[in-house]
Design a protein around this motif. Sequence first.
Motif, mmCIF file in Angstrom:
data_model
loop_
_atom_site.group_PDB
_atom_site.id
_atom_site.type_symbol
_atom_site.label_atom_id
_atom_site.label_comp_id
_atom_site.label_asym_id
_atom_site.label_seq_id
_atom_site.Cartn_x
_atom_site.Cartn_y
_atom_site.Cartn_z
ATOM 1 N N ASP A 255 -11.541 2.205 -1.979
ATOM 2 C CA ASP A 255 -10.284 2.415 -1.278
ATOM 3 C C ASP A 255 -10.489 3.454 -0.186
ATOM 4 O O ASP A 255 -10.486 4.656 -0.443
ATOM 5 C CB ASP A 255 -9.204 2.853 -2.269
ATOM 6 N N TYR B 220 -1.963 7.847 3.091
ATOM 7 C CA TYR B 220 -0.503 7.727 3.128
ATOM 8 C C TYR B 220 0.092 8.744 2.162
ATOM 9 O O TYR B 220 -0.386 8.950 1.057
ATOM 10 C CB TYR B 220 -0.048 6.335 2.696
ATOM 11 N N GLU B 221 1.151 9.350 2.592
ATOM 12 C CA GLU B 221 1.897 10.213 1.700
ATOM 13 C C GLU B 221 2.953 9.368 1.037
ATOM 14 O O GLU B 221 3.804 8.788 1.693
ATOM 15 C CB GLU B 221 2.543 11.355 2.475
ATOM 16 N N LEU B 222 2.888 9.273 -0.289
ATOM 17 C CA LEU B 222 3.826 8.413 -1.002
ATOM 18 C C LEU B 222 5.068 9.144 -1.397
ATOM 19 O O LEU B 222 5.239 10.201 -1.704
ATOM 20 C CB LEU B 222 3.134 7.816 -2.231
ATOM 21 N N GLU C 234 -7.475 6.045 0.544
ATOM 22 C CA GLU C 234 -7.044 6.969 -0.506
ATOM 23 C C GLU C 234 -6.638 8.299 0.103
ATOM 24 O O GLU C 234 -7.409 8.944 0.804
ATOM 25 C CB GLU C 234 -8.162 7.167 -1.523
ATOM 26 N N ARG D 159 0.834 -1.215 0.000
ATOM 27 C CA ARG D 159 0.000 0.000 0.000
ATOM 28 C C ARG D 159 0.857 1.249 0.000
ATOM 29 O O ARG D 159 0.591 2.205 -0.720
ATOM 30 C CB ARG D 159 -0.927 -0.022 1.231
ATOM 31 N N LYS D 160 1.922 1.263 0.804
ATOM 32 C CA LYS D 160 2.808 2.430 0.840
ATOM 33 C C LYS D 160 3.604 2.587 -0.452
ATOM 34 O O LYS D 160 4.018 3.688 -0.787
ATOM 35 C CB LYS D 160 3.769 2.328 2.020
ATOM 36 N N SER D 161 3.799 1.483 -1.168
ATOM 37 C CA SER D 161 4.516 1.541 -2.441
ATOM 38 C C SER D 161 3.638 2.016 -3.580
ATOM 39 O O SER D 161 4.112 2.193 -4.696
ATOM 40 C CB SER D 161 5.086 0.172 -2.787
ATOM 41 N N GLY D 162 2.363 2.175 -3.312
ATOM 42 C CA GLY D 162 1.456 2.670 -4.334
ATOM 43 C C GLY D 162 0.774 1.592 -5.146
ATOM 44 O O GLY D 162 0.142 1.886 -6.155
ATOM 45 N N ILE D 163 0.884 0.352 -4.742
ATOM 46 C CA ILE D 163 0.213 -0.734 -5.455
ATOM 47 C C ILE D 163 -1.260 -0.698 -5.100
ATOM 48 O O ILE D 163 -1.647 -0.772 -3.946
ATOM 49 C CB ILE D 163 0.832 -2.100 -5.087
ATOM 50 N N ARG D 164 -2.086 -0.537 -6.101
ATOM 51 C CA ARG D 164 -3.515 -0.382 -5.893
ATOM 52 C C ARG D 164 -4.226 -1.721 -6.003
ATOM 53 O O ARG D 164 -3.801 -2.583 -6.746
ATOM 54 C CB ARG D 164 -4.067 0.586 -6.926
#
Length: 118
Positions: free
Chosen positions: A110, A116-118, A113, A98-103
Amino acid sequence: MIESILAILLAIGVGFNLLASIGILRFPDVYTRIHASTKCTTFGTIFIVLATVVYSIYRWLPTHDTRWITIGIHSALVVIFLVLTNPVGAHAIGRAARKSGIRPYGAVIDELEGYYEL
Protein backbone atom coordinates in the motif's frame (compact mmCIF):
# COMPACT_ATOMS: atom_id res chain seq x y z
CA MET A 1 -20.99 -13.91 -44.37
CA ILE A 2 -22.30 -10.89 -42.46
CA GLU A 3 -24.15 -13.15 -40.02
CA SER A 4 -20.93 -14.91 -39.06
CA ILE A 5 -19.13 -11.57 -38.51
CA LEU A 6 -22.01 -10.35 -36.35
CA ALA A 7 -22.07 -13.62 -34.43
CA ILE A 8 -18.32 -13.39 -33.75
CA LEU A 9 -18.55 -9.76 -32.58
CA LEU A 10 -21.54 -10.52 -30.37
CA ALA A 11 -19.87 -13.63 -28.93
CA ILE A 12 -16.75 -11.66 -28.04
CA GLY A 13 -18.87 -8.94 -26.43
CA VAL A 14 -20.97 -11.38 -24.45
CA GLY A 15 -17.80 -13.24 -23.42
CA PHE A 16 -16.24 -10.08 -22.00
CA ASN A 17 -19.46 -9.20 -20.17
CA LEU A 18 -19.63 -12.73 -18.77
CA LEU A 19 -16.05 -12.40 -17.53
CA ALA A 20 -17.00 -9.12 -15.85
CA SER A 21 -19.89 -10.82 -14.07
CA ILE A 22 -17.68 -13.66 -12.90
CA GLY A 23 -15.02 -11.17 -11.77
CA ILE A 24 -17.52 -9.20 -9.71
CA LEU A 25 -18.65 -12.37 -8.00
CA ARG A 26 -15.24 -13.97 -7.45
CA PHE A 27 -12.77 -11.18 -6.72
CA PRO A 28 -12.08 -10.50 -3.04
CA ASP A 29 -12.20 -6.72 -2.65
CA VAL A 30 -13.71 -3.59 -4.11
CA TYR A 31 -10.58 -2.61 -6.04
CA THR A 32 -10.28 -5.81 -8.04
CA ARG A 33 -14.04 -5.86 -8.59
CA ILE A 34 -13.88 -2.35 -10.00
CA HIS A 35 -11.10 -3.50 -12.32
CA ALA A 36 -13.12 -6.46 -13.57
CA SER A 37 -16.32 -4.54 -14.01
CA THR A 38 -14.91 -1.52 -15.83
CA LYS A 39 -12.40 -3.18 -18.14
CA CYS A 40 -14.47 -6.16 -19.18
CA THR A 41 -17.80 -4.37 -19.56
CA THR A 42 -16.16 -1.60 -21.57
CA PHE A 43 -14.61 -4.07 -24.01
CA GLY A 44 -17.78 -6.16 -24.11
CA THR A 45 -19.94 -3.17 -24.88
CA ILE A 46 -17.51 -1.95 -27.54
CA PHE A 47 -17.78 -5.27 -29.39
CA ILE A 48 -21.57 -5.42 -29.07
CA VAL A 49 -21.92 -1.86 -30.36
CA LEU A 50 -19.45 -2.62 -33.14
CA ALA A 51 -21.79 -5.43 -34.19
CA THR A 52 -24.64 -2.92 -34.18
CA VAL A 53 -22.68 -0.49 -36.36
CA VAL A 54 -21.73 -3.24 -38.82
CA TYR A 55 -25.34 -4.38 -39.01
CA SER A 56 -26.61 -0.83 -39.55
CA ILE A 57 -24.11 -0.29 -42.37
CA TYR A 58 -25.11 -3.63 -43.87
CA ARG A 59 -28.79 -2.63 -43.79
CA TRP A 60 -28.08 0.89 -45.06
CA LEU A 61 -26.13 -0.14 -48.17
CA PRO A 62 -29.00 -1.59 -50.25
CA THR A 63 -31.70 0.89 -49.20
CA HIS A 64 -29.85 4.11 -48.27
CA ASP A 65 -32.43 4.60 -45.53
CA THR A 66 -31.21 7.23 -43.08
CA ARG A 67 -32.67 5.37 -40.10
CA TRP A 68 -29.83 2.85 -40.26
CA ILE A 69 -27.15 5.54 -40.32
CA THR A 70 -28.85 7.21 -37.35
CA ILE A 71 -28.71 3.93 -35.43
CA GLY A 72 -25.02 3.55 -36.28
CA ILE A 73 -24.18 7.10 -35.19
CA HIS A 74 -26.11 6.75 -31.94
CA SER A 75 -24.35 3.47 -31.24
CA ALA A 76 -20.96 5.07 -31.85
CA LEU A 77 -21.90 7.90 -29.45
CA VAL A 78 -22.76 5.30 -26.81
CA VAL A 79 -19.25 3.88 -27.08
CA ILE A 80 -17.67 7.33 -26.85
CA PHE A 81 -19.64 8.23 -23.73
CA LEU A 82 -18.97 4.84 -22.16
CA VAL A 83 -15.22 5.11 -22.77
CA LEU A 84 -15.24 8.59 -21.20
CA THR A 85 -17.43 7.89 -18.17
CA ASN A 86 -16.50 4.34 -17.15
CA PRO A 87 -12.92 5.10 -16.02
CA VAL A 88 -14.03 8.27 -14.24
CA GLY A 89 -16.70 6.37 -12.31
CA ALA A 90 -14.27 3.59 -11.42
CA HIS A 91 -11.72 6.10 -10.19
CA ALA A 92 -14.35 7.86 -8.07
CA ILE A 93 -15.47 4.57 -6.51
CA GLY A 94 -11.88 3.49 -5.83
CA ARG A 95 -10.96 6.83 -4.30
CA ALA A 96 -14.08 6.83 -2.12
CA ALA A 97 -13.30 3.31 -0.95
CA ARG A 98 -9.73 4.32 -0.12
CA LYS A 99 -10.84 7.43 1.78
CA SER A 100 -13.40 5.32 3.66
CA GLY A 101 -10.62 3.13 4.97
CA ILE A 102 -11.36 0.02 2.92
CA ARG A 103 -8.07 -1.79 2.57
CA PRO A 104 -6.99 -4.01 -0.31
CA TYR A 105 -7.26 -7.72 0.32
CA GLY A 106 -4.20 -9.93 0.57
CA ALA A 107 -0.52 -9.23 0.15
CA VAL A 108 -0.63 -5.79 -1.42
CA ILE A 109 1.98 -3.07 -0.98
CA ASP A 110 0.00 0.00 0.00
CA GLU A 111 1.93 3.01 -1.28
CA LEU A 112 -0.78 5.38 -0.07
CA GLU A 113 -0.52 4.33 3.58
CA GLY A 114 -0.78 7.44 5.70
CA TYR A 115 -1.38 9.68 2.70
CA TYR A 116 -5.06 10.32 3.35
CA GLU A 117 -6.27 11.60 6.65
CA LEU A 118 -9.31 9.56 7.55
